[in-house]
Design a protein around this motif. Structure first.
Motif, PDB file in Angstrom:
ATOM      1  N   LYS A 232       0.751  -1.089   0.144  1.00 47.05           N
ATOM      2  CA  LYS A 232      -0.099  -0.269   0.214  1.00 47.05           C
ATOM      3  C   LYS A 232       0.941   1.259  -0.016  1.00 47.05           C
ATOM      4  O   LYS A 232       0.489   1.816  -0.436  1.00 47.05           O
ATOM      5  CB  LYS A 232      -0.898  -0.322   1.385  1.00 47.05           C
ATOM      6  N   VAL A 233       1.654   0.909   0.224  1.00 49.19           N
ATOM      7  CA  VAL A 233       3.110   1.941   0.211  1.00 49.19           C
ATOM      8  C   VAL A 233       3.758   1.461  -1.070  1.00 49.19           C
ATOM      9  O   VAL A 233       4.836   1.245  -1.133  1.00 49.19           O
ATOM     10  CB  VAL A 233       4.239   2.116   0.994  1.00 49.19           C
ATOM     11  N   ARG A 234       3.413   2.022  -2.099  1.00 47.60           N
ATOM     12  CA  ARG A 234       3.295   2.149  -3.713  1.00 47.60           C
ATOM     13  C   ARG A 234       4.025   3.511  -4.567  1.00 47.60           C
ATOM     14  O   ARG A 234       3.656   4.050  -3.883  1.00 47.60           O
ATOM     15  CB  ARG A 234       2.178   1.297  -4.155  1.00 47.60           C
ATOM     16  N   VAL A 235       5.229   2.912  -5.786  1.00 45.08           N
ATOM     17  CA  VAL A 235       5.207   3.618  -6.734  1.00 45.08           C
ATOM     18  C   VAL A 235       4.243   4.598  -7.829  1.00 45.08           C
ATOM     19  O   VAL A 235       3.397   3.257  -8.215  1.00 45.08           O
ATOM     20  CB  VAL A 235       6.121   3.166  -7.788  1.00 45.08           C
ATOM     21  N   THR A 236       3.682   5.786  -7.696  1.00 41.53           N
ATOM     22  CA  THR A 236       2.719   5.913  -9.413  1.00 41.53           C
ATOM     23  C   THR A 236       3.457   6.582  -9.681  1.00 41.53           C
ATOM     24  O   THR A 236       4.173   7.469  -9.326  1.00 41.53           O
ATOM     25  CB  THR A 236       1.799   6.612  -8.503  1.00 41.53           C
ATOM     26  N   LEU A 237       3.128   7.044 -11.183  1.00 42.82           N
ATOM     27  CA  LEU A 237       3.381   7.582 -11.944  1.00 42.82           C
ATOM     28  C   LEU A 237       2.562   9.020 -12.329  1.00 42.82           C
ATOM     29  O   LEU A 237       2.894   9.562 -13.167  1.00 42.82           O
ATOM     30  CB  LEU A 237       3.755   6.705 -13.812  1.00 42.82           C
ATOM     31  N   ALA A 238       1.219   8.910 -11.740  1.00 40.62           N
ATOM     32  CA  ALA A 238       0.510   9.429 -12.474  1.00 40.62           C
ATOM     33  C   ALA A 238       0.654  10.750 -11.529  1.00 40.62           C
ATOM     34  O   ALA A 238       0.004  11.779 -12.676  1.00 40.62           O
ATOM     35  CB  ALA A 238      -1.431   8.778 -11.444  1.00 40.62           C
ATOM     36  N   VAL A 239       1.116  11.185 -10.900  1.00 39.10           N
ATOM     37  CA  VAL A 239       1.075  12.990 -10.334  1.00 39.10           C
ATOM     38  C   VAL A 239       2.033  13.214 -11.390  1.00 39.10           C
ATOM     39  O   VAL A 239       1.479  14.645 -11.863  1.00 39.10           O
ATOM     40  CB  VAL A 239       2.149  12.734  -8.485  1.00 39.10           C
ATOM     41  N   ASP A 240       3.187  13.535 -11.587  1.00 38.53           N
ATOM     42  CA  ASP A 240       3.848  14.192 -12.776  1.00 38.53           C
ATOM     43  C   ASP A 240       5.119  13.292 -14.094  1.00 38.53           C
ATOM     44  O   ASP A 240       5.604  13.639 -14.110  1.00 38.53           O
ATOM     45  CB  ASP A 240       4.465  15.602 -11.658  1.00 38.53           C
ATOM     46  N   GLY A 241       4.784  11.976 -13.809  1.00 34.32           N
ATOM     47  CA  GLY A 241       5.488  10.935 -14.518  1.00 34.32           C
ATOM     48  C   GLY A 241       6.410  10.799 -14.220  1.00 34.32           C
ATOM     49  O   GLY A 241       7.459   9.642 -15.213  1.00 34.32           O
ATOM     50  N   MET A 242       6.899  11.063 -13.007  1.00 35.22           N
ATOM     51  CA  MET A 242       8.145  10.497 -12.397  1.00 35.22           C
ATOM     52  C   MET A 242       7.747   9.067 -11.152  1.00 35.22           C
ATOM     53  O   MET A 242       6.629   9.753 -10.706  1.00 35.22           O
ATOM     54  CB  MET A 242       9.301  11.351 -11.518  1.00 35.22           C
ATOM     55  N   PRO A 260      -7.196  10.157 -19.581  1.00 40.31           N
ATOM     56  CA  PRO A 260      -5.722  11.739 -19.815  1.00 40.31           C
ATOM     57  C   PRO A 260      -7.154  12.682 -19.512  1.00 40.31           C
ATOM     58  O   PRO A 260      -6.193  13.357 -19.241  1.00 40.31           O
ATOM     59  CB  PRO A 260      -5.586  11.103 -21.649  1.00 40.31           C
ATOM     60  N   MET A 261      -7.776  12.203 -19.842  1.00 39.17           N
ATOM     61  CA  MET A 261      -8.732  13.688 -20.420  1.00 39.17           C
ATOM     62  C   MET A 261      -9.242  13.675 -18.441  1.00 39.17           C
ATOM     63  O   MET A 261      -9.298  15.015 -18.443  1.00 39.17           O
ATOM     64  CB  MET A 261      -9.808  13.859 -20.819  1.00 39.17           C
ATOM     65  N   GLY A 262      -9.579  12.318 -18.487  1.00 43.08           N
ATOM     66  CA  GLY A 262     -10.154  13.151 -16.558  1.00 43.08           C
ATOM     67  C   GLY A 262      -8.536  13.250 -15.557  1.00 43.08           C
ATOM     68  O   GLY A 262      -9.045  14.139 -14.929  1.00 43.08           O
ATOM     69  N   ARG A 263      -7.630  13.007 -15.761  1.00 46.13           N
ATOM     70  CA  ARG A 263      -6.795  12.993 -15.048  1.00 46.13           C
ATOM     71  C   ARG A 263      -6.707  14.942 -15.684  1.00 46.13           C
ATOM     72  O   ARG A 263      -6.093  15.465 -14.739  1.00 46.13           O
ATOM     73  CB  ARG A 263      -5.331  12.360 -15.300  1.00 46.13           C
ATOM     74  N   LEU A 264      -6.988  15.281 -15.846  1.00 48.04           N
ATOM     75  CA  LEU A 264      -5.981  16.518 -16.978  1.00 48.04           C
ATOM     76  C   LEU A 264      -7.394  17.682 -16.149  1.00 48.04           C
ATOM     77  O   LEU A 264      -7.112  18.836 -15.728  1.00 48.04           O
ATOM     78  CB  LEU A 264      -6.762  17.123 -18.014  1.00 48.04           C
ATOM     79  N   ILE A 265      -8.817  17.540 -16.391  1.00 44.35           N
ATOM     80  CA  ILE A 265     -10.101  17.845 -14.968  1.00 44.35           C
ATOM     81  C   ILE A 265      -9.812  17.902 -13.802  1.00 44.35           C
ATOM     82  O   ILE A 265      -9.367  18.970 -12.672  1.00 44.35           O
ATOM     83  CB  ILE A 265     -11.170  17.432 -15.714  1.00 44.35           C
ATOM     84  N   ALA A 299      -0.140  13.731 -21.083  1.00 53.65           N
ATOM     85  CA  ALA A 299       1.044  14.747 -20.802  1.00 53.65           C
ATOM     86  C   ALA A 299       1.040  16.547 -19.883  1.00 53.65           C
ATOM     87  O   ALA A 299       1.877  16.931 -19.164  1.00 53.65           O
ATOM     88  CB  ALA A 299       1.925  15.289 -22.155  1.00 53.65           C
ATOM     89  N   VAL A 300      -0.019  16.811 -20.805  1.00 51.59           N
ATOM     90  CA  VAL A 300       0.103  17.746 -19.786  1.00 51.59           C
ATOM     91  C   VAL A 300      -1.233  18.103 -18.440  1.00 51.59           C
ATOM     92  O   VAL A 300      -0.829  19.084 -18.006  1.00 51.59           O
ATOM     93  CB  VAL A 300      -1.724  19.042 -20.928  1.00 51.59           C
ATOM     94  N   SER A 301      -1.709  17.267 -18.631  1.00 51.49           N
ATOM     95  CA  SER A 301      -2.562  17.466 -17.138  1.00 51.49           C
ATOM     96  C   SER A 301      -1.082  16.706 -15.685  1.00 51.49           C
ATOM     97  O   SER A 301      -0.877  17.343 -14.946  1.00 51.49           O
ATOM     98  CB  SER A 301      -2.947  15.615 -17.331  1.00 51.49           C
ATOM     99  N   GLN A 302       0.404  15.926 -16.520  1.00 55.06           N
ATOM    100  CA  GLN A 302       1.130  15.343 -15.535  1.00 55.06           C
ATOM    101  C   GLN A 302       2.212  17.155 -15.361  1.00 55.06           C
ATOM    102  O   GLN A 302       2.818  17.423 -14.334  1.00 55.06           O
ATOM    103  CB  GLN A 302       2.173  14.502 -16.428  1.00 55.06           C
ATOM    104  N   THR A 303       2.233  18.670 -16.456  1.00 53.42           N
ATOM    105  CA  THR A 303       2.624  19.354 -16.144  1.00 53.42           C
ATOM    106  C   THR A 303       2.096  19.924 -15.508  1.00 53.42           C
ATOM    107  O   THR A 303       2.554  20.703 -14.491  1.00 53.42           O
ATOM    108  CB  THR A 303       2.808  19.852 -17.713  1.00 53.42           C
ATOM    109  N   VAL A 304       0.570  19.962 -15.349  1.00 53.27           N
ATOM    110  CA  VAL A 304      -0.287  21.261 -14.291  1.00 53.27           C
ATOM    111  C   VAL A 304       0.157  19.891 -13.009  1.00 53.27           C
ATOM    112  O   VAL A 304       0.348  20.740 -11.918  1.00 53.27           O
ATOM    113  CB  VAL A 304      -1.700  21.471 -14.819  1.00 53.27           C
TER     114      VAL A 304
END
Length: 379
Positions: A232-242, A260-265, A299-304
């Motif tokens: 449950k203490v895991r790696v994710t790429l969803a926040v900023d791609g890293m 992808p669009m949902g992440r941007l929203i 990609a834009v959602s990761q930047t934001v």
């Protein structure tokens, strides 16, 4: 704290290049966690015999010097460190203050150039970068690092993918400076293992975050204490791609399951909710959305989200809303079931480490240092 731990002399088995060069009693470093490693945590660490780093990257520029002076006043000296990143706006201020107050060390990830490192060296400030890969360790030493902290993939926040047990021996074989092990440590057994492998000590973040001296809100700390499954203490790429290791929570689950669009929203909504801190205006929000329609929404959602990351951290680590932000953590959080003071944590680790090392001497039939003999006599 046991009677043995109270009466023993820790110096013999735990004296390393780290304790000698940093001037601390135990080879235990408290890392610079954003919005956690404040003056009070560094003071508690220092008084308990460890070595603490202030999180200069998240302390307001107009408050940084005051935090440094607070630690000096409470501990009677500048035997602590300052962490910073060269990309932060007040990086030059961090460099100047570390030199002005003759701090014992600085730590950093994306490090300063040779010229800045030379300034530190001329001032007697030790440079201790943190790396997550062998090639970065070698490069850091080439630039002038005095010691290296290696963080294995078990560690929290932005982290690499190489486990500590693989990375540590790789770096030890490749560099000649003292190496500090981080990623997965919270016990004396871990410290003993690191020392036996050749490390000069250990560095811990999550273990110090999960103390009674931590400024982290109780509601957020409860999440850290509650987690008992390392998965449950895991790696994710969803926040900023890293690669970002954190405790699973509703916000991360929602972000990962979205399109992808949902992440941007989600990213734009998050930025809008805290627009005073992010600088997000309605016009800017709409322009970002239009840009995403033309390009790649993911990609834009990761930047934001990357720009919005400090706010997400503050939401959980400062405001005490753990389900609405992110919870950076090492996997070791799942092995920590209660909050203790920095003093109890450090002294407990030191006592257990000496017990392990003393037992190793006994198995080998080698005469133990005086410290071990004193332990046996008390026992």
């Amino acid at each position: 704290m046991s009677e043995i731990a109270d009466r023993r002399d820790f110096s013999a088995l735990l004296r390393t290049p780290l304790t000698e060069r940093l001037g601390c009693r135990y080879p235990i470093i408290q890392t610079a966690m954003g919005w956690v490693a404040d003056a009070n945590l560094v003071i508690a660490t220092t008084k308990a015999g460890g070595f603490g780093f202030l999180a200069g990257a998240t302390i307001d520029a107009d408050k940084l010097e005051g935090e440094i002076r607070k630690v000096i006043s409470a501990t009677g000296g500048s035997n602590f460190g300052l962490n910073f990143h060269m990309f932060q706006e007040n990086a030059a201020q961090c460099v100047d203050l570390a030199i002005q107050y003759k701090l014992r060390a600085v730590s950093y990830g994306r490090g300063p150039d040779k010229k800045t490192i030379a300034r530190f060296k001329d001032a007697g400030v030790l440079c201790i970068p943190t790396v997550g890969a062998l090639k970065h360790a070698v490069k850091a030493v080439e630039l002038g690092a005095d010691m290296i902290t290696i963080q294995g993939g078990e560690g929290g926040g932005h982290t690499g993918g190489v486990p500590t047990t693989i990375l540590l021996p790789q770096v030890l074989a490749a560099v000649k400076v003292p190496v500090i092990a981080a990623g997965g440590y919270s016990t004396g057994r871990g410290l003993a293992a690191a020392l036996a492998a050749g490390a000069a000590g250990i560095a811990m973040g999550t273990r110090f975050l999960m103390t009674t001296d931590s400024p982290t809100p109780a509601s957020t700390l409860a999440h850290y204490v509650k987690v008992d499954d390392p998965q449950k203490v895991r790696v994710t790429l969803a926040v900023d791609g890293m690669r970002h290791r954190m405790i699973e929570n509703p916000f991360i689950n929602r972000l990962e399951s979205a399109s992808p669009m949902g992440r941007l929203i989600i990213a734009l909504r998050s930025a809008w909710q805290w627009k005073q801190q992010t600088g997000m205006s309605l016009g800017h929000m709409l322009s970002v959305f239009r840009q995403a329609l033309k390009e790649d929404p993911g990609a834009v959602s990761q930047t934001v989200m990357s720009a919005n990351q400090p706010v997400l951290l503050q939401r959980s680590m400062v405001e005490g809303r753990p389900d609405e932000g992110i919870l950076p953590s090492g996997q070791v959080a799942a092995a920590i079931g209660a909050l203790e003071s920095c003093e109890d944590v450090i002294h407990g680790i030191a006592a257990e480490a000496e017990d392990c090392l003393a037992a190793l001497y006994a198995r080998l039939g080698v005469a133990a240092p005086d410290a071990c003999k004193d332990i046996q006599a008390v026992a």
